[in-house]
Scaffold this motif. Structure first.
Motif, PDB file in Angstrom:
ATOM      1  N   LYS A  91       1.157  -0.867   0.099  1.00 56.69           N
ATOM      2  CA  LYS A  91       0.169   0.533   0.006  1.00 56.69           C
ATOM      3  C   LYS A  91       0.718   1.212   0.101  1.00 56.69           C
ATOM      4  O   LYS A  91       0.470   2.230   0.426  1.00 56.69           O
ATOM      5  CB  LYS A  91      -1.161   0.384   1.141  1.00 56.69           C
ATOM      6  N   GLU A 122       4.933   4.181   7.473  1.00 52.29           N
ATOM      7  CA  GLU A 122       4.407   2.944   6.397  1.00 52.29           C
ATOM      8  C   GLU A 122       5.226   2.480   5.434  1.00 52.29           C
ATOM      9  O   GLU A 122       5.420   1.404   5.093  1.00 52.29           O
ATOM     10  CB  GLU A 122       3.388   3.740   5.784  1.00 52.29           C
ATOM     11  N   HIS A 165       6.748 -12.512   4.270  1.00 52.45           N
ATOM     12  CA  HIS A 165       5.449 -11.765   3.765  1.00 52.45           C
ATOM     13  C   HIS A 165       4.337 -12.001   2.939  1.00 52.45           C
ATOM     14  O   HIS A 165       4.200 -11.421   2.734  1.00 52.45           O
ATOM     15  CB  HIS A 165       6.010 -10.270   3.694  1.00 52.45           C
ATOM     16  N   LYS A 204      -2.043 -10.741   4.702  1.00 50.85           N
ATOM     17  CA  LYS A 204      -3.295 -10.119   3.911  1.00 50.85           C
ATOM     18  C   LYS A 204      -3.358  -8.500   4.505  1.00 50.85           C
ATOM     19  O   LYS A 204      -3.176  -7.090   3.986  1.00 50.85           O
ATOM     20  CB  LYS A 204      -4.205 -10.137   4.105  1.00 50.85           C
ATOM     21  N   ASP A 205      -2.743  -8.445   5.151  1.00 53.02           N
ATOM     22  CA  ASP A 205      -2.693  -6.681   6.622  1.00 53.02           C
ATOM     23  C   ASP A 205      -1.519  -6.265   6.141  1.00 53.02           C
ATOM     24  O   ASP A 205      -0.194  -7.016   6.735  1.00 53.02           O
ATOM     25  CB  ASP A 205      -3.496  -6.760   7.757  1.00 53.02           C
ATOM     26  N   GLU A 206      -1.493  -5.139   5.354  1.00 54.35           N
ATOM     27  CA  GLU A 206      -0.052  -4.646   5.224  1.00 54.35           C
ATOM     28  C   GLU A 206       0.628  -3.889   6.526  1.00 54.35           C
ATOM     29  O   GLU A 206       2.018  -3.873   5.949  1.00 54.35           O
ATOM     30  CB  GLU A 206      -0.211  -3.573   4.066  1.00 54.35           C
ATOM     31  N   ASN A 207      -0.430  -3.449   7.438  1.00 46.76           N
ATOM     32  CA  ASN A 207       0.767  -3.946   9.084  1.00 46.76           C
ATOM     33  C   ASN A 207       1.254  -4.223   9.468  1.00 46.76           C
ATOM     34  O   ASN A 207       1.454  -4.064  10.815  1.00 46.76           O
ATOM     35  CB  ASN A 207      -0.715  -2.949   9.682  1.00 46.76           C
ATOM     36  N   LEU A 208       0.637  -5.687   9.558  1.00 46.10           N
ATOM     37  CA  LEU A 208       1.475  -6.703  10.008  1.00 46.10           C
ATOM     38  C   LEU A 208       3.146  -6.833   8.892  1.00 46.10           C
ATOM     39  O   LEU A 208       3.908  -7.719   9.609  1.00 46.10           O
ATOM     40  CB  LEU A 208       0.777  -7.987   9.845  1.00 46.10           C
TER      41      LEU A 208
END
Length: 832
Positions: free
Chosen positions: A282, A324, A336, A340-344
């Motif tokens: 993202k 970010e 990675h 699915k979750d970019e924050n992880l």
């Protein structure tokens, strides 16, 4: 006094009556004289300035010295950006040095920021005051200009003298200076210790301001997008706001950041890396730092499409925060790929990154902290590390078999004057037998004739060029303009007195004449204004093609109709007049009146007769792009327009239907969000951006100026204008760079994405199929409207979220790759 009179000690005292009388009189007179001196003593103590001390760096922090135009307004704007929370912990103390004491309002600001800001009264021309501010120990010295001064040249001269004084005191200090006029940049090159490779840089307000406006002629609203990107702003959306305001504000929170790409990206093409960053992380990858194979200084390459990424490539990103952007360094395909979750996406526990390349994240002042555009090496000019190989203008000079510098081109000896127009080298693999290999543009070498070879580009190959023309040959009267079919052109409404300061119109026209446009794609520029003023500007415009001048008034509707203002791609309203000191708020009166005048006009549909005007074919070919013949708007409110303002608060008068508060910041107002207003004040934050990255201006200039290089600035510093150059493979290769464009979703192969698709689908398809990098949207303010002609009010959305819904009426900001085929941009339908 008591001691002198010996009273009270007893060991020595007056014995006679006369002595005692004298002592009494002596004490009384002495007390009286002392009492009369008390006011003078108090006055001396009181006049000692509390800003007259010396700077003491007690905590071992870095500090910068800021000088020049120091007022409450200029300082508050500077500190707001420099100390912004998004910069994380900026451990830099700001020291202001100025001749005058701060007023009460300024003092209040200094007290509120007393832990990070110091103020000293003194002059930069005085070495003692420079010593007090510890300039020789400073990390940099920043010189601010007065953007509203009555005499820009005098302001620049004063600031250049300040730079001379600073460099004379400490020749290795880094200096960043604001200048008003482009032509004054040449004087900085005369300072022996001025070295941009050591971080010295100049922010020319006229160059950048007109460059931003020029890009808006190619992609309306782009000036707003770029201004928001390099300014540090925090956004707060609210359910009480209109939907368009929330979308716009989310984009204002985006900034440019740099980060080293993880080893996972090694070997990918730029398009693949950009797609991975956007879809998985993202993040919007805008450009990369390219290191030449010959070991020269790295260069910034924007959307280089097929370029393979080497190890530890530095990328330029658009994102909401520094946190970010760290995902680009942390990303590990092994760990990675299924996340699915970019924050992880955090630093993985495996040693995959370290074992693969042995690389470590960049130092704290570059990518590790991901601060906006921090400390990337300077680019463009070649290092002096090429050993004994001669270097000229950043290129290696070819060496002949006898060890001497080869002064031939294709076997022909070149005169000195011609050599100045020619590139100084060819790549080593194109040299044969010590001679320069002749390229395809040289009439196949053997009958190469310099006299008959047409020069189409300037000597750097970055801009279209034409032999100098007299202004008389380009002047149109009202009847001639009316008889000429103008369509898809740029109208420049210029207010100027014959003796007004030059604003440097070259900086507006040159980005529109970049060599990465084909000649037929160049928009004709028609300047409506006083010829007496334009004669003074013409020396810098005479070598740029497709320019006409109408000697008239921008307030005259007859003149505006004569130049077909309703059929133009953009109407630019500028003023070169000096603001009045009596009432600065009236500085924009002409520009506002002209804007409202155009909006109040109505037009008939005259373009329908173009097809039947067979005799106008030559005029069409000469005056603009004939491939797009579209009906113009009926009402002046729909004429694409951008107005330059001097005073930010005057933006409230441009749109009568908005409800902006007079105290609203410029970037929050409707005209600025829609890209119809621009003010030089938005460039204030460039001082901070440049300090945190000495290469920041290189990226911004690449996007804004159309390709201005240090080599070109040296040529322009001679004062003779652009020089023509012969088309060689080396100069022609300079055309292969991306440019800003705007693509509509209302028709063409991309129209399918306007029917309920998501922004991520558009981003991926554009990148894969056409090599275009999408960076934002230009959307109708009233999303319920289904016809584009219903209103011209659009607003800018910078880097929309991946799941942002698209509309058929949307227009997309893209970075277009150069097409060698001389045809307008076309699509070939492919499925994603």
């Amino acid at each position: 006094m008591v001691t002198m009179s010996t009273v009270g000690y007893g060991d020595v005292s007056c014995q006679t009556v006369l002595g005692k009388m004298f002592l009494i009189l002596f004490i009384l007179v002495g007390l009286a004289l002392f009492a009369s001196s008390i006011p003078e003593i108090i006055d001396l103590i009181g006049t000692r300035s509390k800003y007259g001390g010396c700077y003491k760096n007690e905590r071992g922090r870095r500090h910068i010295v800021v000088c020049g135009h120091i007022t409450y307004e200029s300082v508050s704007h500077f500190l707001k950006d420099f100390l912004h929370e998004d910069r994380e912990d900026v451990d830099v103390e700001v020291v202001f040095l100025h001749r005058a004491e701060p007023d009460l309002e300024f003092e209040g600001l200094l007290k509120r920021q007393h832990t990070r800001v110091k103020y000293f009264q003194g002059s930069l021309m005085n070495a003692m005051d420079l010593e007090r501010a510890k300039v020789h120990e400073a990390d940099a010295c920043l010189v601010l200009a007065n953007k509203y001064c009555p005499d820009p040249d005098a302001e620049d001269a004063a600031n250049i003298m300040r730079v001379i004084s600073i460099k004379n005191y400490s020749d290795d200090i880094r200096v960043i200076i604001q200048l008003m006029q482009y032509h004054n940049k040449a004087y900085l090159l005369n300072i022996p210790s001025w070295d941009w490779k050591q971080g010295d840089d100049v922010i020319c307000l006229a160059e950048l301001k007109l460059g931003f406006i020029a890009q808006s002629c190619l992609a309306p609203g782009f000036s707003t997008m770029m201004a928001n990107l390099f300014a540090m702003r925090s956004f707060k959306t609210s359910p009480d706001m209109a939907a368009w305001q929330n979308d716009y504000l989310q984009g204002t929170g985006c900034e440019m950041y740099t980060e080293t790409l993880s080893p996972t990206f090694t070997g990918m093409t730029f398009s693949q890396a950009s797609e991975l960053c956007f879809v998985k992380l993202k993040l919007l990858l805008l450009a990369i730092e390219v290191k030449p194979e010959d070991g020269g200084d790295p260069k910034i390459s924007i959307n280089p499409r097929r370029s393979k990424l080497p190890t530890n490539t530095v990328g330029f990103f658009i994102a909401q925060s520094a946190e970010e952007v760290k995902r680009a360094w942390f990303y590990c395909k092994a760990c990675h790929e299924d996340v699915k979750d970019e924050n992880l996406i955090k630093k993985c526990k495996c040693k995959h990154l370290a074992n693969k390349t042995g690389a470590t994240p960049a130092t704290p002042f570059s990518a590790a902290l991901s601060k906006p555009l921090l400390n990337i090496k300077n680019s463009v000019m070649a290092k002096e590390e090429n050993g004994s190989k001669p270097v000229m203008n950043g290129r290696l000079v070819p060496i002949g078999p006898n060890g001497l510098v080869d002064e031939t081109y294709g076997g022909y000896h070149i005169s000195y004057e011609v050599k100045k127009l020619m590139p100084t080298n060819k790549p080593a693999d194109q040299q044969k037998n010590g001679k320069m290999e002749v390229g395809i543009a040289d009439d196949q070498a053997k009958d190469f004739d310099f006299a008959k070879t047409e020069m189409k580009y300037d000597s750097t190959g970055m801009f279209h060029w034409t032999p100098a023309r007299s202004i008389e040959d380009c002047i149109l009267d009202r009847n001639q303009a009316a008889m000429t079919v103008l369509n898809g052109h740029v109208v420049v409404c210029l207010f100027a007195d014959p003796d007004s300061p030059l604003i440097g119109l070259r900086n507006l026209v040159m980005p529109l004449r970049a060599s990465n446009f084909h000649y037929h794609e160049l928009k004709h520029v028609v300047i409506v204004g006083a010829v007496d003023y334009l004669r003074r500007e013409w020396k810098t415009l005479q070598n740029l093609p497709k320019i006409s001048v109408l000697n008239g008034s921008p307030l005259s509707r007859a003149d505006l109709r004569a130049v077909n203002v309703n059929l133009c791609d953009m109407c630019v309203i500028l003023s070169a007049k000096v603001p009045s000191n009596d009432d600065p708020t009236l500085a924009d009166k002409e520009a506002i009146l002209a804007s409202l005048n155009i909006k109040a006009m109505t037009f008939g549909d005259i373009i329908t007769n173009i097809e039947s005007m067979g005799d106008s074919k030559d005029a069409l070919n000469n005056m603009g792009d004939t491939t797009v013949k579209r009906p113009g708007p009926i009402y002046g409110t729909n004429v694409p327009m951008i107005t330059e303002l001097v005073n930010d608060s005057n933006v409230q008068f441009l749109d009568q239907d908005d409800d902006d508060d007079p105290d609203t910041e410029l970037y929050l107002t409707q005209p600025f969000a829609c890209g119809t207003a621009f003010a030089v004040s938005v460039l204030d934050s460039l001082m901070s951006t440049t300090y945190f990255n000495q290469n920041a201006l290189t990226l911004i200039r690449s996007l804004i100026t159309g390709g201005a290089t240090p080599e070109l600035e040296i040529i322009l510093a001679e004062g003779a204008g652009l020089r023509g150059g012969y088309s060689t493979p080396d100069t022609l290769s300079h055309r292969d760079r991306c440019r800003v464009g705007q693509i509509s979703l209302s028709d063409g192969p991309l129209a399918t994405f306007g029917e309920g698709r998501k922004y991520q689908d558009l981003f991926v398809a554009s990148l894969r199929n056409y090599g275009m990098l999408c960076i934002g949207l230009y959307r109708l303010r009233d999303a319920a409207l289904t016809t584009v002609d219903a209103t011209s009010k659009r607003y800018v959305i910078t880097n929309p979220p991946f799941d942002f819904g698209l509309l058929p009426t949307d227009q997309v900001y893209v970075l277009l790759p150069f097409e060698r085929k001389q045809s307008r941009f076309s699509f070939s339908e492919t499925e994603v």
